[in-house]
Design a protein around this motif. Structure first.
Motif, short mmCIF file in Angstrom:
data_model
loop_
_atom_site.label_atom_id
_atom_site.label_comp_id
_atom_site.label_asym_id
_atom_site.label_seq_id
_atom_site.Cartn_x
_atom_site.Cartn_y
_atom_site.Cartn_z
N SER A 76 -6.33 -3.70 -5.14
CA SER A 76 -7.04 -4.98 -5.08
C SER A 76 -8.43 -4.81 -4.48
O SER A 76 -9.38 -5.48 -4.89
N ARG A 77 -8.58 -3.90 -3.55
CA ARG A 77 -9.88 -3.68 -2.93
C ARG A 77 -10.82 -2.92 -3.85
O ARG A 77 -12.03 -3.14 -3.84
N VAL A 78 -10.27 -2.02 -4.66
CA VAL A 78 -11.08 -1.30 -5.64
C VAL A 78 -11.66 -2.29 -6.64
O VAL A 78 -12.83 -2.18 -7.03
N ARG A 79 -10.85 -3.27 -7.06
CA ARG A 79 -11.34 -4.28 -8.01
C ARG A 79 -12.49 -5.09 -7.41
O ARG A 79 -13.41 -5.48 -8.11
N GLN A 80 -12.43 -5.35 -6.09
CA GLN A 80 -13.49 -6.13 -5.43
C GLN A 80 -14.78 -5.32 -5.31
O GLN A 80 -15.86 -5.81 -5.63
N ASP A 81 -14.66 -4.09 -4.80
CA ASP A 81 -15.83 -3.23 -4.60
C ASP A 81 -15.37 -1.81 -4.35
O ASP A 81 -14.97 -1.47 -3.23
N PRO A 82 -15.41 -0.96 -5.37
CA PRO A 82 -14.90 0.41 -5.22
C PRO A 82 -15.73 1.30 -4.29
O PRO A 82 -15.31 2.41 -3.97
N THR A 83 -16.89 0.82 -3.85
CA THR A 83 -17.73 1.64 -2.97
C THR A 83 -17.48 1.37 -1.49
O THR A 83 -18.09 2.03 -0.64
N GLN A 84 -16.58 0.42 -1.16
CA GLN A 84 -16.28 0.12 0.25
C GLN A 84 -15.71 1.36 0.95
O GLN A 84 -14.95 2.12 0.34
N PRO A 85 -16.04 1.55 2.22
CA PRO A 85 -15.42 2.67 2.94
C PRO A 85 -13.92 2.42 3.09
O PRO A 85 -13.48 1.28 3.21
N ASN A 86 -13.16 3.48 3.06
CA ASN A 86 -11.71 3.39 3.16
C ASN A 86 -11.31 3.35 4.64
O ASN A 86 -11.25 4.37 5.30
N LEU A 87 -11.02 2.16 5.12
CA LEU A 87 -10.57 1.98 6.51
C LEU A 87 -9.05 2.05 6.59
O LEU A 87 -8.47 1.83 7.64
N ARG A 88 -8.41 2.36 5.47
CA ARG A 88 -6.95 2.38 5.36
C ARG A 88 -6.46 3.76 4.90
O ARG A 88 -5.59 3.87 4.06
N GLN A 89 -7.02 4.81 5.47
CA GLN A 89 -6.66 6.17 5.05
C GLN A 89 -5.23 6.53 5.46
O GLN A 89 -4.56 7.28 4.76
N VAL A 90 -4.79 6.02 6.61
CA VAL A 90 -3.45 6.34 7.12
C VAL A 90 -2.81 5.04 7.60
O VAL A 90 -3.42 4.27 8.33
N HIS A 91 -1.56 4.83 7.18
CA HIS A 91 -0.78 3.66 7.58
C HIS A 91 0.28 4.12 8.57
O HIS A 91 1.04 5.05 8.29
N LEU A 92 0.32 3.46 9.74
CA LEU A 92 1.30 3.79 10.77
C LEU A 92 2.16 2.58 11.09
O LEU A 92 1.66 1.44 11.14
N ILE A 93 3.43 2.81 11.31
CA ILE A 93 4.38 1.78 11.74
C ILE A 93 5.16 2.34 12.92
O ILE A 93 5.49 3.54 12.95
N HIS A 94 5.50 1.48 13.87
CA HIS A 94 6.35 1.88 14.99
C HIS A 94 7.81 1.76 14.56
O HIS A 94 8.21 0.77 13.94
#
Length: 184
Positions: free
Chosen positions: A50-68
């Protein structure tokens, strides 16, 4: 004698395709500025569809997903069957309140890898498709009526390294004043 809680990595997961759950791995390789080697969400720019559709040049702030991992226990107590990797996380931790940490917190995983927290994961409809009722279980309201997202945190990789279950997690807080995590 008081007990000492040590934060650890419980599980690591990655998947090269864009699907909701990720496959548990014996270890993952984190690469600075990129994310998890071999994971569909790795890259310097956004990879979430969904973010790629909005703007594929945005920096990736979601490189790693962590859960406790404590969240998985809470969900199981509510009748949900969830295992490591099921909720799409790359790193499952134990003993650290990920949701209570401020933006900019650094997590040192194992001997080398360093992540910086960028924000909260915003759970989407895919979580409901995984298990009906799960979206409501990971979203709740605080005393003021504000939305509380409990589906984990997102991070970028500052320093490369290998991470595996059993690795220690060390937390370094950013300078004050601290800024609460918001959805990214």
């Amino acid at each position: 004698m008081p007990s000492v809680v040590t934060a650890t990595v419980q599980s690591v997961s990655a998947d090269p395709t864009h699907r909701f759950s990720k496959r548990p791995q014996p270890r993952i390789q984190l690469r600075a500025g990129y994310g998890v080697e071999g994971d569909a969400h790795a890259g310097a720019t956004v990879k979430h569809r969904s973010r790629v559709r909005q703007d594929p040049t945005q920096p990736n702030l979601r490189q790693v997903h962590l859960i406790h991992s404590e969240l998985l226990g809470e969900l199981e107590a509510q009748g949900f069957r969830v295992a490591p990797g099921d909720l799409g996380e790359n790193v499952l931790t134990r003993g650290v309140d990920l949701l209570g940490l401020p933006r900019g917190t650094r997590l040192h995983l194992g001997a080398e890898a360093v992540l910086e927290l960028t924000g909260l994961r915003n759970p989407c409809a895919q979580i409901e498709a995984f298990a009906p009722g799960l979206l409501a279980a990971v979203l709740c309201r605080d005393e003021q009526g504000g939305l509380v997202r409990r589906a984990g945190v997102m991070a970028v990789v500052l320093r490369s390294g290998s991470v595996q279950p059993g690795d220690p997690v060390r937390v370094t807080l950013p300078p004050e004043p601290h800024q609460a995590l918001e959805r990214v």
